[in-house]
Design a protein around this motif. Structure first.
Motif, PDB file in Angstrom:
ATOM      1  N   UNK A 196     -17.786 -31.257  43.980  1.00 54.23           N
ATOM      2  CA  UNK A 196     -18.558 -30.094  44.415  1.00 54.23           C
ATOM      3  C   UNK A 196     -17.811 -28.802  44.115  1.00 54.23           C
ATOM      4  N   UNK A 197     -16.546 -28.770  44.508  1.00 60.46           N
ATOM      5  CA  UNK A 197     -15.762 -27.550  44.327  1.00 60.46           C
ATOM      6  C   UNK A 197     -15.626 -27.203  42.856  1.00 60.46           C
ATOM      7  N   UNK A 198     -15.347 -28.198  42.034  1.00 60.05           N
ATOM      8  CA  UNK A 198     -15.219 -27.949  40.591  1.00 60.05           C
ATOM      9  C   UNK A 198     -16.532 -27.408  40.011  1.00 60.05           C
ATOM     10  N   UNK A 199     -17.630 -28.009  40.396  1.00 63.24           N
ATOM     11  CA  UNK A 199     -18.925 -27.597  39.862  1.00 63.24           C
ATOM     12  C   UNK A 199     -19.261 -26.169  40.267  1.00 63.24           C
ATOM     13  N   UNK A 200     -19.116 -25.859  41.557  1.00 63.69           N
ATOM     14  CA  UNK A 200     -19.489 -24.518  42.015  1.00 63.69           C
ATOM     15  C   UNK A 200     -18.462 -23.464  41.622  1.00 63.69           C
ATOM     16  N   UNK A 201     -17.250 -23.889  41.272  1.00 66.32           N
ATOM     17  CA  UNK A 201     -16.284 -22.941  40.715  1.00 66.32           C
ATOM     18  C   UNK A 201     -16.761 -22.415  39.366  1.00 66.32           C
ATOM     19  N   UNK A 202     -17.374 -23.273  38.578  1.00 66.55           N
ATOM     20  CA  UNK A 202     -17.899 -22.837  37.275  1.00 66.55           C
ATOM     21  C   UNK A 202     -19.031 -21.818  37.460  1.00 66.55           C
ATOM     22  N   UNK A 203     -19.875 -22.053  38.432  1.00 64.31           N
ATOM     23  CA  UNK A 203     -20.956 -21.107  38.719  1.00 64.31           C
ATOM     24  C   UNK A 203     -20.385 -19.810  39.283  1.00 64.31           C
ATOM     25  N   UNK A 204     -19.373 -19.931  40.135  1.00 65.02           N
ATOM     26  CA  UNK A 204     -18.719 -18.746  40.708  1.00 65.02           C
ATOM     27  C   UNK A 204     -18.140 -17.876  39.600  1.00 65.02           C
ATOM     28  N   UNK A 205     -17.519 -18.481  38.601  1.00 63.68           N
ATOM     29  CA  UNK A 205     -16.911 -17.715  37.506  1.00 63.68           C
ATOM     30  C   UNK A 205     -17.966 -16.919  36.745  1.00 63.68           C
ATOM     31  N   UNK A 206     -19.127 -17.525  36.524  1.00 60.87           N
ATOM     32  CA  UNK A 206     -20.218 -16.821  35.839  1.00 60.87           C
ATOM     33  C   UNK A 206     -20.685 -15.623  36.661  1.00 60.87           C
ATOM     34  N   UNK A 207     -20.875 -15.828  37.961  1.00 58.39           N
ATOM     35  CA  UNK A 207     -21.331 -14.753  38.840  1.00 58.39           C
ATOM     36  C   UNK A 207     -20.295 -13.636  38.902  1.00 58.39           C
ATOM     37  N   UNK A 208     -19.037 -14.006  39.027  1.00 60.50           N
ATOM     38  CA  UNK A 208     -17.961 -13.017  39.128  1.00 60.50           C
ATOM     39  C   UNK A 208     -17.897 -12.162  37.863  1.00 60.50           C
ATOM     40  N   UNK A 209     -18.010 -12.793  36.695  1.00 59.28           N
ATOM     41  CA  UNK A 209     -17.917 -12.057  35.435  1.00 59.28           C
ATOM     42  C   UNK A 209     -19.028 -11.037  35.282  1.00 59.28           C
ATOM     43  N   UNK A 210     -20.264 -11.423  35.580  1.00 57.79           N
ATOM     44  CA  UNK A 210     -21.394 -10.493  35.475  1.00 57.79           C
ATOM     45  C   UNK A 210     -21.257  -9.385  36.513  1.00 57.79           C
ATOM     46  N   UNK A 211     -20.781  -9.736  37.705  1.00 56.32           N
ATOM     47  CA  UNK A 211     -20.624  -8.742  38.766  1.00 56.32           C
ATOM     48  C   UNK A 211     -19.633  -7.653  38.406  1.00 56.32           C
ATOM     49  N   UNK A 212     -18.503  -8.034  37.812  1.00 56.60           N
ATOM     50  CA  UNK A 212     -17.505  -7.045  37.413  1.00 56.60           C
ATOM     51  C   UNK A 212     -18.058  -6.135  36.323  1.00 56.60           C
ATOM     52  N   UNK A 213     -18.717  -6.724  35.342  1.00 57.54           N
ATOM     53  CA  UNK A 213     -19.243  -5.941  34.217  1.00 57.54           C
ATOM     54  C   UNK A 213     -20.273  -4.913  34.682  1.00 57.54           C
ATOM     55  N   UNK A 214     -21.113  -5.285  35.630  1.00 53.36           N
ATOM     56  CA  UNK A 214     -22.172  -4.368  36.069  1.00 53.36           C
ATOM     57  C   UNK A 214     -21.686  -3.362  37.105  1.00 53.36           C
ATOM     58  N   UNK A 215     -20.560  -3.637  37.769  1.00 51.60           N
ATOM     59  CA  UNK A 215     -20.071  -2.730  38.801  1.00 51.60           C
ATOM     60  C   UNK A 215     -19.330  -1.521  38.258  1.00 51.60           C
ATOM     61  N   UNK A 216     -18.712  -1.678  37.097  1.00 53.70           N
ATOM     62  CA  UNK A 216     -17.910  -0.584  36.532  1.00 53.70           C
ATOM     63  C   UNK A 216     -18.776   0.632  36.215  1.00 53.70           C
ATOM     64  N   UNK A 217     -19.996   0.398  35.796  1.00 57.91           N
ATOM     65  CA  UNK A 217     -20.873   1.484  35.349  1.00 57.91           C
ATOM     66  C   UNK A 217     -21.113   2.509  36.449  1.00 57.91           C
ATOM     67  N   UNK A 218     -21.221   2.044  37.699  1.00 56.96           N
ATOM     68  CA  UNK A 218     -21.563   2.944  38.802  1.00 56.96           C
ATOM     69  C   UNK A 218     -20.539   4.061  38.973  1.00 56.96           C
TER      70      UNK A 218
END
Length: 459
Positions: free
Chosen positions: A50-72
């Motif tokens: 479970x942890x391994x699987x949701x870590x992969x999803x977490x990494x995707x969410x984290x990457x998009x979140x950082x990219x979209x937050x800088x613009x503000x």
């Protein structure tokens, strides 16, 4: 269209898109901590999967979140230069604290979380998961503190006059613990926990409906259900506390949230309805005196209404504020109803017997997202016409040199880029979910799993 409206639309679009991801990373991080903690305690390989699987999803969410937050942060300088100068000392301190105490912690341990599975001990890896989750929660603290200062300013004095005026911190901790910050941080945290828990519930329900990874999905569903149920009930109290703060420090916003105009009468609580701005009247299904009771504990206590404020000091988009607030509440109550009913079925050992309920949970991932977005819209539109409540009007906070054509051009570009990012996010997320935690059949060939799968039926 006026520059002010365009600039507000652009910032609202930018932050609304960004705000999809941080709540998901905070909530999913907490779920991962629970899963990996259970793995360390029990040694059950499913918790590790479970942890391994949701870590992969977490990494995707984290990457998009950082990219979209800088613009503000760039938008502050391009479209809101007067505002940036006015709140620079306050926001500078809060954003610096986020970088030092939150983002550095989160990003520092992220590498261990993502790539350290076979390189560090299980306990060290669990520690990194905890630190990444705490880092994301600390990040929320400083962002919410900065925004809360706009709602309820404290610990400052004004230096300069006119266009050169700016707020200067006189008491850092008074600024941090301004009247609304603690309650709003808790409110945001719980909303994030719900977002992460419902993501896991949605994915797990999808697997169960498709007949895939059954033991994995049932166990992860139960873990997420516990967090979602506790968070949903806790949000009732946190939301009420936030409303009390609004009633005390932002009475015009409270009146707009509930569509209350009469300053001499009791405040009714509307379950659904709409505001007739021209007639200054609200129509809908209401609980007579409900707002007065929630605010003062007395059904007949008077509540200050919109008519008691100057027209220029009232929120302009009344229906947006009113509807957003009630959409947030409706989504929250729907999540509570869903989770409590699921817990009842769990108690009766019939949790996974009703396909219609699993189908609801598969789509219910939308509910916390809508609630978080609607709550933010209600808070920000209800604060108008002030960008810093009672101190700086939104119309005075604009950059003096920016033009409508420039804002439109950048808004169109942002819309295109963010649309592509969202399509990419959905594509990659869907791909990871369909692939699953492992290939179908792998777990049935694992002797260790066969010896431990039975314990999930008793959870």
């Amino acid at each position: 269209m006026e520059v002010e409206i365009l600039a507000r639309v652009q910032f609202a679009f930018t932050i609304a898109f960004h705000y999809i991801y941080p709540p998901l990373s905070i909530g999913l991080g907490l779920v991962m901590v629970a899963m990996e903690g259970l793995y360390l305690k029990t040694g059950n390989v499913l918790y590790e999967k479970m942890t391994r699987f949701y870590t992969r999803i977490f990494a995707l969410i984290f990457g998009i979140g950082v990219a979209t937050g800088i613009v503000m942060e760039f938008e502050f300088g391009t479209n809101w230069a007067t505002y940036s100068r006015y709140v620079g000392d306050v926001f500078g301190s809060a954003l610096a604290a986020e970088g030092i105490f939150a983002f550095a912690l989160e990003s520092g341990f992220l590498g261990v979380l993502l790539f350290g599975w076979n390189k560090v001990s299980p306990r060290v890896h669990f520690f990194s998961t905890v630190m990444v989750t705490l880092g994301s929660m600390f990040s929320a603290i400083w962002i919410v503190v900065a925004n809360s200062w706009q709602q309820t300013p404290a610990g400052y004095h004004i230096v300069g006059t006119g266009l050169n005026a700016r707020a200067e911190i006189t008491d850092f901790w008074a600024m941090v613990f301004n009247p609304s910050s603690v309650d709003r941080v808790i409110h945001v945290w719980i909303g994030s926990f719900l977002a992460g828990a419902f993501l896991v519930l949605s994915i797990s329900a999808y697997y169960i409906l498709k007949g895939k990874f059954q033991d994995f999905a049932r166990a992860s569903f139960k873990i997420a259900l516990v967090l979602a149920t506790v968070s949903g009930l806790a949000q009732l109290f946190a939301g009420h506390r936030s409303a009390d703060i609004v009633a005390k420090y932002q009475p015009a916003k409270l009146a707009a949230l509930e569509g209350h105009f009469d300053s001499l009468g009791t405040g009714d609580m509307y379950l659904v309805g709409y505001i007739d701005k021209k007639a200054q009247k609200t129509h809908g299904i209401r609980i007579p005196g409900g707002l007065s009771f929630l605010t003062h504990g007395d059904f007949k206590a008077p509540i200050r209404g919109l008519r008691s404020f100057k027209p220029d000091d009232r929120p302009k988009a009344l229906n947006v504020t009113f509807q957003s607030y009630h959409i947030m509440i409706a989504c929250g109550m729907a999540m509570i109803a869903l989770t409590l009913y699921a817990c009842w079925l769990w108690y009766k050992r019939k949790l996974f017997d009703k396909r219609w309920l699993l189908l609801l949970f598969a789509w219910a991932v939308i509910l916390p997202q809508v609630a978080n977005q609607a709550g933010w819209y209600a808070a920000e539109t209800g604060r108008q016409p002030w960008v810093v409540y009672g101190l700086l009007r939104t119309s005075d906070a604009l950059s003096k040199s920016v033009t409508a054509n420039q804002v439109i051009f950048s808004l169109v570009l942002f819309s295109l880029v963010y649309t592509l990012l969202f399509i990419l996010f959905i594509y990659l997320l869907n791909k990871k979910i369909k692939h699953g935690p492992y290939s179908t059949g792998d777990i049935d060939h694992s002797p260790r799993h066969k010896t431990m799968a039975g314990e999930f039926e008793g959870i």
